[in-house]
Design an enzyme around this catalytic site. Structure first.
Site, PDB file in Angstrom:
ATOM      1  N   VAL A  52      -7.693   3.296 -12.004  1.00  0.00           N
ATOM      2  CA  VAL A  52      -6.278   3.537 -12.373  1.00  0.00           C
ATOM      3  C   VAL A  52      -5.710   2.499 -13.324  1.00  0.00           C
ATOM      4  CG1 VAL A  52      -5.374   4.917 -10.429  1.00  0.00           C
ATOM      5  CG2 VAL A  52      -5.485   2.416 -10.232  1.00  0.00           C
ATOM      6  N   ASN A  78      -1.290   6.690  -5.480  1.00  0.00           N
ATOM      7  CA  ASN A  78      -1.551   6.076  -4.175  1.00  0.00           C
ATOM      8  C   ASN A  78      -2.494   4.883  -4.233  1.00  0.00           C
ATOM      9  OD1 ASN A  78      -2.058   6.244  -1.070  1.00  0.00           O
ATOM     10  ND2 ASN A  78      -4.088   6.570  -1.972  1.00  0.00           N
ATOM     11  N   TYR A 144       0.435  -8.789  -3.673  1.00  0.00           N
ATOM     12  CA  TYR A 144       0.578  -7.452  -3.084  1.00  0.00           C
ATOM     13  C   TYR A 144       2.058  -7.102  -2.895  1.00  0.00           C
ATOM     14  CZ  TYR A 144      -0.176  -3.590   0.253  1.00  0.00           C
ATOM     15  OH  TYR A 144      -0.193  -2.371   0.896  1.00  0.00           O
ATOM     16  N   LYS A 148       4.172  -4.148  -4.702  1.00  0.00           N
ATOM     17  CA  LYS A 148       4.773  -3.043  -3.948  1.00  0.00           C
ATOM     18  C   LYS A 148       6.288  -2.962  -4.162  1.00  0.00           C
ATOM     19  CE  LYS A 148       1.070  -1.195  -2.115  1.00  0.00           C
ATOM     20  NZ  LYS A 148       0.602   0.098  -2.660  1.00  0.00           N
ATOM     21  N   VAL A 177      -1.379   1.054   9.302  1.00  0.00           N
ATOM     22  CA  VAL A 177      -2.025   2.358   9.477  1.00  0.00           C
ATOM     23  C   VAL A 177      -3.349   2.175  10.212  1.00  0.00           C
ATOM     24  CG1 VAL A 177      -2.954   4.366   8.266  1.00  0.00           C
ATOM     25  CG2 VAL A 177      -0.962   3.175   7.345  1.00  0.00           C
ATOM     26  N   GLY A 179      -7.015   2.492  10.947  1.00  0.00           N
ATOM     27  CA  GLY A 179      -8.101   2.815  10.017  1.00  0.00           C
ATOM     28  C   GLY A 179      -8.876   1.585   9.612  1.00  0.00           C
TER      29      GLY A 179
HETATM   30  P1  NAD Z   1      -8.163   2.361   1.270  1.00  0.00           P
HETATM   31  O1  NAD Z   1      -8.800   1.110   0.770  1.00  0.00           O
HETATM   32  O2  NAD Z   1      -8.755   3.095   2.422  1.00  0.00           O
HETATM   33  O3  NAD Z   1      -8.002   3.416   0.084  1.00  0.00           O
HETATM   34  C1  NAD Z   1      -7.639   3.030  -1.217  1.00  0.00           C
HETATM   35  C2  NAD Z   1      -8.494   3.802  -2.195  1.00  0.00           C
HETATM   36  O4  NAD Z   1      -8.145   3.363  -3.507  1.00  0.00           O
HETATM   37  C3  NAD Z   1      -9.991   3.525  -2.009  1.00  0.00           C
HETATM   38  O5  NAD Z   1     -10.707   4.738  -1.948  1.00  0.00           O
HETATM   39  C4  NAD Z   1     -10.362   2.698  -3.224  1.00  0.00           C
HETATM   40  O6  NAD Z   1     -11.700   2.908  -3.672  1.00  0.00           O
HETATM   41  C5  NAD Z   1      -9.346   3.195  -4.244  1.00  0.00           C
HETATM   42  N1  NAD Z   1      -9.158   2.236  -5.327  1.00  0.00           N
HETATM   43  C6  NAD Z   1      -9.137   0.875  -5.238  1.00  0.00           C
HETATM   44  N2  NAD Z   1      -8.998   0.360  -6.472  1.00  0.00           N
HETATM   45  C7  NAD Z   1      -8.916   1.404  -7.341  1.00  0.00           C
HETATM   46  C8  NAD Z   1      -8.784   1.518  -8.749  1.00  0.00           C
HETATM   47  N3  NAD Z   1      -8.717   0.428  -9.542  1.00  0.00           N
HETATM   48  N4  NAD Z   1      -8.736   2.746  -9.295  1.00  0.00           N
HETATM   49  C9  NAD Z   1      -8.824   3.846  -8.523  1.00  0.00           C
HETATM   50  N5  NAD Z   1      -8.975   3.811  -7.180  1.00  0.00           N
HETATM   51  C10 NAD Z   1      -9.014   2.612  -6.612  1.00  0.00           C
HETATM   52  O7  NAD Z   1      -6.674   1.954   1.575  1.00  0.00           O
HETATM   53  P2  NAD Z   1      -5.459   2.803   2.190  1.00  0.00           P
HETATM   54  O8  NAD Z   1      -5.040   2.117   3.401  1.00  0.00           O
HETATM   55  O9  NAD Z   1      -5.762   4.237   2.228  1.00  0.00           O
HETATM   56  O10 NAD Z   1      -4.369   2.500   1.071  1.00  0.00           O
HETATM   57  C11 NAD Z   1      -3.796   3.496   0.252  1.00  0.00           C
HETATM   58  C12 NAD Z   1      -2.474   2.977  -0.272  1.00  0.00           C
HETATM   59  O11 NAD Z   1      -1.613   2.723   0.847  1.00  0.00           O
HETATM   60  C13 NAD Z   1      -2.581   1.655  -1.032  1.00  0.00           C
HETATM   61  O12 NAD Z   1      -1.684   1.682  -2.126  1.00  0.00           O
HETATM   62  C14 NAD Z   1      -2.151   0.629   0.003  1.00  0.00           C
HETATM   63  O13 NAD Z   1      -1.645  -0.529  -0.576  1.00  0.00           O
HETATM   64  C15 NAD Z   1      -1.093   1.417   0.749  1.00  0.00           C
HETATM   65  N6  NAD Z   1      -0.776   0.908   2.106  1.00  0.00           N
HETATM   66  C16 NAD Z   1      -1.730   0.888   3.091  1.00  0.00           C
HETATM   67  C17 NAD Z   1      -1.393   0.428   4.365  1.00  0.00           C
HETATM   68  C18 NAD Z   1      -2.406   0.370   5.512  1.00  0.00           C
HETATM   69  O14 NAD Z   1      -2.074  -0.166   6.585  1.00  0.00           O
HETATM   70  N7  NAD Z   1      -3.608   0.912   5.368  1.00  0.00           N
HETATM   71  C19 NAD Z   1      -0.086  -0.016   4.612  1.00  0.00           C
HETATM   72  C20 NAD Z   1       0.849   0.026   3.586  1.00  0.00           C
HETATM   73  C21 NAD Z   1       0.498   0.503   2.334  1.00  0.00           C
END
Ligand code: NAD
Length: 252
Positions: A52, A78, A144, A148, A177, A179
């Site tokens: 991205v 996302n 981070y 955000k 979350v 996971g």
């Molecule tokens: P995750 O790591 O499971 O999924 C993120 C995905 O983004 C992965 O598949 C990864 O390969 C992909 N990714 C990473 N860098 C990338 C790049 N340069 N280009 C394209 N894809 C890329 O994490 P998640 O928990 O599913 O997070 C998804 C979103 O939710 C993120 O923006 C994260 O900051 C946000 N978030 C997550 C949580 C949590 O507790 N998991 C809490 C708040 C916010």
């Protein structure tokens, strides 16, 4: 049936979003930097290996979407990375730049190239994944949290700029979350603080009114709502899906 693009959609929250849209018979296009994870996506989903933060790749992706779909109803911007966990004085500029380039820059590029397609159709929904770190801050996670907060400023601007063209923009702020990603955080924090995984989990959960983590499905449900007709007058909003956090020192 709508056309839905989800960045960072091969795993975690993005994948749950893709599943939820596909379950209501929308056409789903998932992009991710992780080729192996993309391989595991259902055959009915379109997939592309895209970073991205790479403008040439993003431009090519949207040209392909325009050629194949001709329109884009929903963008779920996302993809995001956690960046370093470090005191501000120990954050390397290169780590700051990488975190901002992916977590904020990726949303910028997604919106930049989605906007013309959506304007052409006179409709569209942009859903960005921020974080409760984008509402409160996050000690020892400066890049981070800054990214955000930036995502929310960008979303508000998109809502104002694109609203006249029938395009809505909203931000979802997930709390902790359930996971793999949070399991890693729990493990690292437990090791650093001499606590068990369950003790660290309880610390996070107790920061919410509902005393629990949320699930990827909870976030996906909100994305489906925000994309749908039921949210046709909802724009420019920051919506936490976090079990209610009023904590000035949140952990996410
Ligand atoms: P995750 O790591 O499971 O999924 C993120 C995905 O983004 C992965 O598949 C990864 O390969 C992909 N990714 C990473 N860098 C990338 C790049 N340069 N280009 C394209 N894809 C890329 O994490 P998640 O928990 O599913 O997070 C998804 C979103 O939710 C993120 O923006 C994260 O900051 C946000 N978030 C997550 C949580 C949590 O507790 N998991 C809490 C708040 C916010």
């Amino acid at each position: 049936m709508s056309n839905v693009l989800i960045t960072g959609g091969a795993s975690g929250i993005g994948r749950a979003m893709a599943r939820a849209f596909a379950d209501q018979d929308d056409q789903v296009w998932v992009t991710d930097v992780d080729a192996a994870a993309l391989e595991t996506c259902p055959a009915q989903w379109r997939t592309s290996q895209i970073d991205v933060s790479n403008e040439a790749q993003m431009q090519a992706l949207f040209a392909k979407i325009a050629a194949i779909w001709g329109s884009l109803d929903t963008l779920c911007a996302n993809a995001g990375i956690a960046g370093p966990t470090a005191k501000i004085e120990d954050v390397a500029l290169s780590d700051w730049n990488t975190c901002l380039a992916v977590t904020l820059g990726g949303v910028f590029l997604s919106a930049k190239y989605a906007a013309p397609l959506m304007k052409q159709a006179g409709r569209g929904a942009i859903i960005v994944t921020s974080s409760t770190a984008g509402q409160y801050g996050y000690p020892n996670r400066a890049p981070y949290a800054a990214a955000k907060w930036g995502v929310i400023g960008l979303m508000k601007t998109l809502a104002m700029e694109l609203g006249p063209f029938g395009i809505r923009a909203n931000a979802i702020c997930p709390g902790a979350v359930e996971g793999l990603r949070m399991e890693g955080v729990l493990e690292r924090e437990g090791a650093a603080k001499g606590m068990t995984r369950d003790q660290v989990y309880a610390g996070y959960a107790s920061g919410t009114s509902m005393g629990a983590f949320v699930t990827e499905q909870d976030i996906a449900n909100m994305a489906v709502f925000l994309a749908g007709a039921g949210a046709k007058m909802v724009s420019g909003q920051v919506i936490a899906v976090d079990g209610h956090t009023e904590n000035p020192d949140p952990k996410i």
